[in-house]
Design a protein around this motif. Sequence first.
Motif, mmCIF file in Angstrom:
data_model
loop_
_atom_site.group_PDB
_atom_site.id
_atom_site.type_symbol
_atom_site.label_atom_id
_atom_site.label_comp_id
_atom_site.label_asym_id
_atom_site.label_seq_id
_atom_site.Cartn_x
_atom_site.Cartn_y
_atom_site.Cartn_z
ATOM 1 N N SER A 98 0.986 -1.542 0.331
ATOM 2 C CA SER A 98 0.020 0.481 -0.055
ATOM 3 C C SER A 98 0.874 1.181 0.000
ATOM 4 N N LEU A 99 2.235 1.270 0.873
ATOM 5 C CA LEU A 99 3.145 3.147 0.368
ATOM 6 C C LEU A 99 3.590 3.125 -1.414
ATOM 7 N N ALA A 100 3.909 2.012 -1.418
ATOM 8 C CA ALA A 100 4.715 2.176 -2.571
ATOM 9 C C ALA A 100 3.253 2.503 -3.678
ATOM 10 N N ALA A 101 2.062 1.768 -3.404
ATOM 11 C CA ALA A 101 1.195 2.540 -4.282
ATOM 12 C C ALA A 101 0.705 3.606 -4.374
ATOM 13 N N ALA A 102 0.674 4.100 -3.092
ATOM 14 C CA ALA A 102 0.321 5.186 -2.626
ATOM 15 C C ALA A 102 1.492 6.475 -3.156
ATOM 16 N N GLY A 103 2.526 5.791 -3.345
ATOM 17 C CA GLY A 103 3.638 7.081 -3.783
ATOM 18 C C GLY A 103 3.403 7.353 -5.162
ATOM 19 N N ALA A 104 3.206 6.164 -6.198
ATOM 20 C CA ALA A 104 3.290 6.344 -7.558
ATOM 21 C C ALA A 104 1.982 6.782 -7.613
ATOM 22 N N ILE A 105 0.824 6.228 -6.786
ATOM 23 C CA ILE A 105 -0.666 6.981 -7.840
ATOM 24 C C ILE A 105 -0.388 8.245 -7.104
ATOM 25 N N LEU A 106 0.019 8.301 -5.684
ATOM 26 C CA LEU A 106 -0.247 10.438 -5.823
ATOM 27 C C LEU A 106 0.919 10.691 -6.896
ATOM 28 N N ALA A 107 1.791 10.725 -7.540
ATOM 29 C CA ALA A 107 2.794 11.322 -8.462
ATOM 30 C C ALA A 107 1.924 11.376 -9.456
ATOM 31 N N ASN A 108 1.111 10.372 -10.038
ATOM 32 C CA ASN A 108 0.580 10.015 -10.891
ATOM 33 C C ASN A 108 -0.507 11.158 -12.076
ATOM 34 N N ILE A 109 -1.344 11.626 -10.161
ATOM 35 C CA ILE A 109 -2.308 11.854 -10.114
ATOM 36 C C ILE A 109 -1.738 13.495 -9.644
ATOM 37 N N TRP A 110 -0.979 13.980 -8.784
ATOM 38 C CA TRP A 110 -0.351 15.325 -8.050
ATOM 39 C C TRP A 110 0.608 16.165 -9.579
ATOM 40 N N LEU A 111 1.593 14.875 -10.533
ATOM 41 C CA LEU A 111 2.361 16.004 -10.615
ATOM 42 C C LEU A 111 2.892 15.889 -12.574
ATOM 43 N N ASP A 112 2.113 16.580 -12.691
ATOM 44 C CA ASP A 112 2.419 17.214 -14.172
ATOM 45 C C ASP A 112 2.645 17.002 -14.969
ATOM 46 N N GLY A 113 3.571 16.243 -16.315
ATOM 47 C CA GLY A 113 4.283 15.745 -17.065
ATOM 48 C C GLY A 113 5.080 14.275 -16.650
ATOM 49 N N ILE A 114 5.432 13.739 -15.282
ATOM 50 C CA ILE A 114 5.474 12.397 -14.754
ATOM 51 C C ILE A 114 4.722 11.583 -15.146
ATOM 52 N N SER A 115 5.988 10.797 -15.156
ATOM 53 C CA SER A 115 4.703 9.489 -15.723
ATOM 54 C C SER A 115 6.065 8.563 -14.467
ATOM 55 N N MET A 116 5.462 7.477 -14.020
ATOM 56 C CA MET A 116 6.305 6.331 -13.878
ATOM 57 C C MET A 116 4.864 5.205 -14.059
ATOM 58 N N PRO A 117 4.514 4.258 -14.882
ATOM 59 C CA PRO A 117 3.920 3.531 -14.588
ATOM 60 C C PRO A 117 4.373 2.258 -14.278
ATOM 61 N N VAL A 118 3.254 1.633 -13.139
ATOM 62 C CA VAL A 118 3.632 0.842 -12.128
ATOM 63 C C VAL A 118 3.107 -0.289 -12.851
ATOM 64 N N VAL A 119 3.135 -1.849 -12.974
ATOM 65 C CA VAL A 119 2.377 -3.084 -13.297
ATOM 66 C C VAL A 119 2.928 -3.922 -11.966
ATOM 67 N N ASP A 120 2.422 -4.667 -11.180
ATOM 68 C CA ASP A 120 2.388 -5.586 -10.356
ATOM 69 C C ASP A 120 2.052 -6.720 -10.626
ATOM 70 N N SER A 121 1.780 -8.064 -9.828
ATOM 71 C CA SER A 121 1.195 -9.464 -10.003
ATOM 72 C C SER A 121 2.049 -10.003 -11.380
ATOM 73 N N LEU A 122 3.042 -9.464 -11.631
ATOM 74 C CA LEU A 122 3.901 -10.154 -12.340
ATOM 75 C C LEU A 122 3.854 -11.639 -12.573
ATOM 76 N N GLY A 123 4.714 -12.610 -11.525
ATOM 77 C CA GLY A 123 4.452 -13.532 -11.557
ATOM 78 C C GLY A 123 5.664 -14.143 -10.369
ATOM 79 N N GLU A 124 6.149 -15.236 -10.314
ATOM 80 C CA GLU A 124 7.905 -15.299 -9.932
ATOM 81 C C GLU A 124 8.662 -15.510 -11.099
ATOM 82 N N GLU A 125 8.026 -16.182 -12.008
ATOM 83 C CA GLU A 125 8.452 -16.651 -13.672
ATOM 84 C C GLU A 125 8.921 -15.340 -14.250
ATOM 85 N N PHE A 126 8.338 -13.815 -13.974
ATOM 86 C CA PHE A 126 8.698 -13.019 -14.928
ATOM 87 C C PHE A 126 10.350 -12.661 -13.991
#
Length: 147
Positions: A98-126
Amino acid sequence: MKTFKGRVVTPGTSKAEALVSHGGLNTLASFQKALQFGDKTSKCSDQNNEDLYGKPMAGKALCLPQTIGSTTGGLVLYTACSMGRQPACMLFANHIDSLAAAGAILANIWLDGISMPVVDSLGEEFLAYVKDGMQITIDDEGIVTVI
């Protein structure tokens, strides 16, 4: 070439070189020097992370199982984004905390022109497949292609 499907936490597309950690990422310890002392490449300052220590994280596809550490994790990610020192994207083998998600989501919403896509649940094989230096591409649907 191999593709993996994950869950989109913050949207966006990205193409970057992989940087892989097989242990958890302590966000505060890892980004501390970059945020306090002006390291624009965000070299990992966490001596306990032997996979990342001393390697630049800014602009990389950061591949990891999960984040660990203090409750400042979300604020650290948000601050790295606000200073332009963030990874190109973050790719989690496990569910994001939840903490990492909060930081990434807030940056995505509050910071114009900043992009840091986040994908989770890719699995151990990844995480077993991807290696430092491989090319990572993310699409809008959470499809991660590793070349």
